[in-house]
Enzyme design. Structure first.
Site, PDB file in Angstrom:
ATOM      1  CG  HIS A 157      -1.998  -1.061   1.101  1.00  0.00           C
ATOM      2  ND1 HIS A 157      -3.308  -0.779   0.813  1.00  0.00           N
ATOM      3  CD2 HIS A 157      -1.940  -2.413   1.200  1.00  0.00           C
ATOM      4  CE1 HIS A 157      -4.015  -1.896   0.753  1.00  0.00           C
ATOM      5  NE2 HIS A 157      -3.206  -2.907   0.994  1.00  0.00           N
ATOM      6  CG  ASP A 364      -0.108   9.063   0.750  1.00  0.00           C
ATOM      7  OD1 ASP A 364      -0.083   7.905   1.184  1.00  0.00           O
ATOM      8  OD2 ASP A 364      -0.894   9.940   1.156  1.00  0.00           O
TER       9      ASP A 364
END
Ligand code: GDG
Length: 464
Positions: A157, A364
Site C-alpha cells: 500500500h 504517499d
C-alpha cells in the site's frame, strides 16, 4: 470459485456510524472483501503479557474475521519497531527518521512466524491467499515453509523506495528475497514498480521484463494495481442523513466564507507541517482572503506511542497556535485544527462543504482522501482538489491542481487559484476526476488483482 484469504497486520472493520481512523488499508480491504466468500486474518490490536496463539473468529458486515492477540514485546518490536520505526519512514524516503535495531528485526521475523503458524490451519487447498503491506513481507516464505502450495499474492500500500535508499536497510537483500517468494507482487504505481525493477536488476543481479522478475533463483510476477475507494458506497454516504446533518452544521459555521479542508492521519508523510506553512504564507501574500476563508485540518492521531509521531504532533500544535495567534480576529479563526476522528458519513458531509481540499503528502502510496473528496462533491458546485505530485493518486488524478508539496509558493498559489476558479472550470475538472474515481474503484482493483493472481503460473516450490 476459490475463497480469498486476506491477511494484513490489523483487522479492523470500519463502519459508517462510528468515528474511526483505521486508515486507508482497512477501509479498502473491508470494501474489497464484502460480497466475497473469504476471510480476513490479522492482529486484533490487543496485546497480552504472554502469546497464546488463540484465534477469535467473528462475522461483521458480511466479512468473516479471524484475529490473534500479540504479546506486548511483539507490539514493541514488530509493530512500533520494525514496521513503523524502520520500514514506514524508509518507504516514505525519510531516512532521517529511520531507526534500526536488531530486536526490531527479530520481532518482525517472530510475528511473521506466529501469523504463519496461526493462519496455516485455516487455509484450504483452493484458497487464494492475499497478503497486505510492509508488515508482512516475509509471510509467504513462512507459509511455504509450512507446506502451503496455494497461490500467494502481495500488495504494497505504501511506496517502494528507490534501490539506493533501500540499500541502507541492514539485510535488505533478505527482504527482497522474501518478496520474490510471492506469485504476484502488486504496487500502487509505475514509480514504485520501477524502483523495484531497478533493485532487482541493479542490486540483486536479476532480470525483469513484461511483468516477470527473476532473482535469487526464483521468479515472480509484479504489476501495478492502483487502489480505489468504494465509490458507490461513499457517494451514497455523502448524501445520507449523517452527511446531511454534518453538512448543514458546517455550512452554518462557514457563514459565507470559503472552507479549505485537509483530512489526514497525523503522520509526517502527509505533509501537514509544510501545508500549514504554505497556508500561513497564503494569508500573508493574499491578505484579501483574511476573514474570507479558513482551513479545517482534521488529523486524528495515530501511532501515538512512537517518538517521531509525538514530535510532529507537538510541532503542529505550536504551528497552529502561531498562525491563529498572528491572524485570528474576534470573529474569525484562520485555522481550525482538530485532533479527532469523525464518522465516515460526517466526513463526507464536511468534504462536500469544502471549496477546496489540500491533499499534499510528501510521499504517499496512493491517498484515498483525494478520491473521497471528489466522490463527495456536489456536481452543481464542486470544490477543487489540490493534490501532491508525490501521492500515487497524482498519476490518475491529473485534472486536479497538482503541486510540489515542498514548494510553499506553488501550494499557496494553488490555494488562490482554487478559491477563485470559475464554476465551468471547476465542473470540467471535477467531472474528469469523478469518472476516474467511479471507474477505478476498489472493486475494480480487487477484480484486477485477483484475476492477475489467478493467472499466475503454478505456485513455486516450497522453500523449506
Ligand atoms: C495507506 C497508504 C494508501 C482519516 N481521518 C478520518 C478517517 N480517515 C480515513 C480517510 C481514508 C483513510 O483514513 C486514509 O487513507 P489514505 O489513503 O489517505 O492514507 P493511509 O492511512 O496512510 O493509507 C495510502 C492506502 O493505504 C490504501 O492503499 O492510499 O497511500 O499510506 O479513508 O477517510 N476516517 C474516519 N474519520 C476520520 O477522522 N472515519
Amino acid at each position: 470459485m476459490s475463497r480469498i484469504i486476506v491477511i494484513s497486520n490489523r483487522v479492523a472493520m470500519p463502519s459508517n456510524g462510528s468515528a474511526g481512523s483505521q486508515g486507508g488499508l482497512a477501509v479498502a480491504i473491508a470494501a474489497a472483501l464484502k460480497e466475497y466468500r473469504g476471510m480476513w486474518f490479522g492482529w486484533s490490536g490487543e496485546s497480552t503479557s504472554e502469546y497464546t496463539g488463540a484465534i477469535s473468529i467473528a462475522r461483521a458486515d458480511d466479512v468473516t474475521t479471524a484475529t490473534i492477540d500479540l504479546e506486548e514485546q511483539d507490539v514493541e518490536e514488530y509493530y512500533n519497531g520494525y514496521a513503523n520505526k524502520t520500514l514506514w519512514p524508509l518507504f516514505h524516503y525519510r531516512l532521517d527518521l529511520v531507526e534500526f535495531d536488531r530486536a526490531f528485526g527479530a520481532g518482525y521475523a517472530r510475528v511473521n512466524q506466529r501469523f504463519a503458524d496461526a493462519v496455516t490451519p485455516l487455509i484450504e487447498p483452493d484458497d487464494l491467499v492475499w497478503i497486505h503491506d510492509y508488515h508482512l513481507i516475509p509471510l509467504a516464505r513462512e507459509l511455504r515453509a509450512r507446506g502451503l502450495k496455494n497461490r500467494i499474492g502481495f500488495f504494497l500500500h505504501t511506496p517502494w523506495p528507490p534501490a539506493r535508499l533501500l540499500a541502507t536497510l541492514p539485510h535488505h537483500e533478505e527482504l527482497v528475497e522474501c518478496l520474490m517468494t510471492y506469485d504476484l507482487i502488486g504496487f500502487q504505481t509505475e514509480d514504485w514498480l520501477d524502483s523495484f525493477r531497478s533493485y532487482i536488476i541493479g542490486m540483486a543481479g536479476g532480470s525483469g521484463s513484461d511483468g516477470v522478475f527473476s532473482a535469487y533463483g526464483r521468479s515472480a510476477r509484479a504489476g501495478v494495481f492502483p487502489i480505489g475507494i468504494d465509490a458507490d458506497a461513499f457517494i451514497a454516504a455523502a448524501h445520507g442523513p449523517q452527511a446531511d446533518a454534518a453538512h448543514a452544521r458546517i455550512v452554518h459555521s462557514i457563514a459565507g466564507r470559503k472552507m479549505i479542508v485537509g483530512v489526514d492521519r497525523l503522520d509526517y508523510s502527509k505533509g501537514i507541517e509544510d501545508r500549514f506553512l504554505a497556508y500561513e504564507r497564503f494569508l500573508s501574500d493574499h491578505p484579501e482572503w483574511i476573514g474570507n476563508t479558513f482551513l479545517l485540518q482534521i488529523a486524528p492521531p495515530t501511532r501515538a506511542g512512537i517518538g517521531s509521531y509525538q514530535d510532529i504532533r507537538e510541532r503542529l500544535d505550536a504551528q497552529s497556535g502561531r498562525i491563529n495567534g498572528a491572524f485570528a480576529d474576534v470573529d474569525w479563526v484562520p485555522l481550525r485544527y482538530v485532533n479527532r476522528a469523525y464518522p465516515r458519513g460526517e466526513l463526507a458531509g464536511i468534504y462536500r462543504a469544502a471549496a477546496a481540499a489540500l491533499v499534499t503528502p510528501l510521499r504517499d502510496g496512493m491517498n484515498l482522501v483525494a478520491k473521497e473528496y471528489v466522490a463527495a462533491q456536489d456536481p452543481d458546485d464542486p470544490g477543487v482538489l489540490i493534490l501532491s505530485k508525490f501521492a500515487g493518486a497524482a498519476t490518475q488524478m491529473t485534472a486536479a491542481l497538482l503541486v510540489n508539496p515542498f514548494d510553499g509558493h506553488e501550494v499557496m498559489e494553488a490555494m488562490h487559484q482554487a478559491l477563485t476558479m470559475p464554476l465551468a472550470e471547476r465542473q470540467g475538472r471535477w467531472q474528469e476526476l469523478f469518472e476516474g474515481v467511479q471507474r477505478d474503484d476498489v472493486l475494480a482493483w480487487r477484480e484486477c488483482y485477483i484475476a492477475a493472481l489467478q493467472d499466475t503460473a503454478e505456485p513455486v516450490a516450497a522453500t523449506a
